[in-house]
Every structure is written in C-alpha cells, then in structure tokens.
Design a protein around this motif. Structure first.
Motif, PDB file in Angstrom:
ATOM      1  N   ARG A   8       0.834  -1.208   0.000  1.00 11.50           N
ATOM      2  CA  ARG A   8       0.000   0.000   0.000  1.00 11.50           C
ATOM      3  C   ARG A   8       0.865   1.253   0.000  1.00 11.50           C
ATOM      4  O   ARG A   8       0.570   2.232  -0.692  1.00 11.50           O
ATOM      5  N   THR A  11       2.301   1.691  -3.450  1.00 10.76           N
ATOM      6  CA  THR A  11       1.267   2.175  -4.372  1.00 10.76           C
ATOM      7  C   THR A  11       0.999   3.650  -4.149  1.00 10.76           C
ATOM      8  O   THR A  11       0.865   4.426  -5.106  1.00 10.76           O
ATOM      9  N   GLN A  12       0.922   4.049  -2.865  1.00  8.90           N
ATOM     10  CA  GLN A  12       0.675   5.459  -2.544  1.00  8.90           C
ATOM     11  C   GLN A  12       1.821   6.331  -3.029  1.00  8.90           C
ATOM     12  O   GLN A  12       1.610   7.419  -3.585  1.00  8.90           O
ATOM     13  N   GLU A  13       3.063   5.845  -2.849  1.00  7.01           N
ATOM     14  CA  GLU A  13       4.223   6.608  -3.313  1.00  7.01           C
ATOM     15  C   GLU A  13       4.199   6.744  -4.828  1.00  7.01           C
ATOM     16  O   GLU A  13       4.479   7.826  -5.370  1.00  7.01           O
ATOM     17  N   SER A  14       3.853   5.657  -5.526  1.00  7.99           N
ATOM     18  CA  SER A  14       3.780   5.693  -6.985  1.00  7.99           C
ATOM     19  C   SER A  14       2.712   6.677  -7.460  1.00  7.99           C
ATOM     20  O   SER A  14       2.933   7.434  -8.411  1.00  7.99           O
ATOM     21  N   THR A  15       1.559   6.662  -6.769  1.00  7.15           N
ATOM     22  CA  THR A  15       0.475   7.587  -7.125  1.00  7.15           C
ATOM     23  C   THR A  15       0.897   9.028  -6.888  1.00  7.15           C
ATOM     24  O   THR A  15       0.624   9.918  -7.710  1.00  7.15           O
ATOM     25  N   THR A  16       1.573   9.258  -5.776  1.00  4.92           N
ATOM     26  CA  THR A  16       2.031  10.610  -5.449  1.00  4.92           C
ATOM     27  C   THR A  16       3.044  11.096  -6.474  1.00  4.92           C
ATOM     28  O   THR A  16       2.991  12.250  -6.925  1.00  4.92           O
ATOM     29  N   ARG A  17       3.967  10.229  -6.862  1.00  2.00           N
ATOM     30  CA  ARG A  17       4.972  10.591  -7.869  1.00  2.00           C
ATOM     31  C   ARG A  17       4.307  10.905  -9.208  1.00  2.00           C
ATOM     32  O   ARG A  17       4.676  11.881  -9.873  1.00  2.00           O
ATOM     33  N   ALA A  18       3.324  10.092  -9.597  1.00  2.00           N
ATOM     34  CA  ALA A  18       2.624  10.329 -10.858  1.00  2.00           C
ATOM     35  C   ALA A  18       1.885  11.656 -10.814  1.00  2.00           C
ATOM     36  O   ALA A  18       1.866  12.413 -11.800  1.00  2.00           O
ATOM     37  N   ARG A  19       1.255  11.968  -9.668  1.00  2.00           N
ATOM     38  CA  ARG A  19       0.517  13.221  -9.524  1.00  2.00           C
ATOM     39  C   ARG A  19       1.471  14.415  -9.585  1.00  2.00           C
ATOM     40  O   ARG A  19       1.164  15.431 -10.221  1.00  2.00           O
ATOM     41  N   ARG A  22       2.662  14.877 -13.144  1.00  2.00           N
ATOM     42  CA  ARG A  22       1.609  15.467 -13.950  1.00  2.00           C
ATOM     43  C   ARG A  22       1.491  16.967 -13.658  1.00  2.00           C
ATOM     44  O   ARG A  22       1.331  17.777 -14.578  1.00  2.00           O
TER      45      ARG A  22
END
Length: 203
Positions: A8, A11-19, A22
C-alpha cells in the motif's frame, strides 16, 4: 500484514509521484505557453514545488520538453479514440475530432511556437505515420467514397486544412480574446464548407 502495508505504501508513493509529475508537466505547458524562455525554476513555482523536485523528475530542460512531447502524443491518440472516427457519417466524425483536438490547444500551440521544441522533444519523426493521422486520413477517404466529403480534393490536403483551421481558432482566442465557443464554431463552420461535397453545398 507487513507485506500488505508495504504494498500500500509503494502504491501510494507511486500515485504521489505520478501526480507530482503530472502537475509539473501541466505547469510547464502553462508557463512555457506564456513565456517560451521560462526556466525550470519558473515551472517549479507554477507547479507549487521546489526547484530540486523539478530537477529530480526532469534533470534537464530537454527532459521536460521530451515529457511534454510524449504527453501531447498520448493526448492526441486519446482524443482520436474518443472521437470514434469509424462511427456515423464522416462529416459528423470530423466535427467530433475537431471538438476533441480543440481542447488540446495550449499544448499543440506550444509545439508550434517553440522552434527547438521538435528536436528537444524527440518528435521529429514523420508524424504522418502516427496512428491518429492514419485514422484521420482513413476517415477522409471514407467520406470521399460515401460522397459526404469533397472527392476532388486530395485527402492529405484536407488533413492539412483541418489543422490549419484549428490553429486559426486557437490564434483567435489567444490574440483577440475571442470566446472559445465562438472560435470553435467558426472553425467548424469553415471546415465544413472546405470539406463538403458539392451536393452538400448545394443543399
């Protein structure tokens, strides 16, 4: 349990990096559209992050421009898919494509405005080979066969006319503060007349 928490967190780190990535790309488009000489520090300020954060994602200016180029290509392909070019009459499909492409104005104008952008972004290859262009040309040919688009005009010419009309609409909003819906309406009206078969014009 520990493995689940680690997954988790990853996944959260990956989502934060993608955000964050962007946000930097979007800020770069807005900043460079207003000032082609804007620095990475200017982009960082617009994105609301530190300059070191921008450098962590994009060490060089050319890296950021390449990312914008990739983003533009992906957005063009997604817009083409949303336009559903294989459905319904060709003129209606062409209208849908214009509506989708019109929303990409800032990004596409940026590519056209910065002379070095094409080299820095890695977009120098023949864009006529892009899937979106092949789909557009196939749409024009279908309309010509069906008699809904002018069969006497070269399909690549109609392809060029579409982009010219879009560029004129974007210029109209940027240089003359014309409302977007007005500029788009003018674009569609002119494009329909430029591409219509003779019987459609008489009708």
């Amino acid at each position: 349990m520990g493995s689940d928490r680690a997954d988790r967190a990853a996944t959260q780190e990956s989502t934060t990096r993608a955000r964050t990535r962007r946000a930097i790309i979007d800020a770069a488009v807005a900043t460079l559209s207003a000032d082609h000489a804007a620095s990475l520090a200017d982009v960082a300020e617009a994105a609301g992050v530190g300059r070191t954060t921008v450098h962590r994602y994009f060490p060089e200016r050319s890296d950021l421009l390449a990312a914008i180029g990739t983003d533009v290509r992906e957005r063009i392909e997604a817009a083409t898919a949303r336009a559903r070019l294989g459905e319904g009459p060709a003129p209606a499909a062409l209208d849908r494509l214009c509506l989708e492409f019109f929303e990409l104005g800032d990004r596409l104008m940026l590519l056209d405005d910065v002379p070095q952008f094409w080299a820095w972004s890695g977009l120098e290859e023949d864009e006529a080979q892009a899937p979106s262009d092949r789909e557009l040309l196939a749409l024009v040919r279908r309309g010509q066969r069906e008699g809904t688009l002018d069969p006497e005009v070269d399909d690549t010419w109609l392809h060029t006319v579409l982009w010219a009309m879009l560029y004129a609409a974007w210029e109209q909003t940027r240089e003359y503060d014309t409302p977007k819906h007005t500029a788009l309406s003018l674009c569609l009206r002119t494009l329909r007349k430029a591409t219509a078969a003779r019987q459609a014009l008489r009708g």
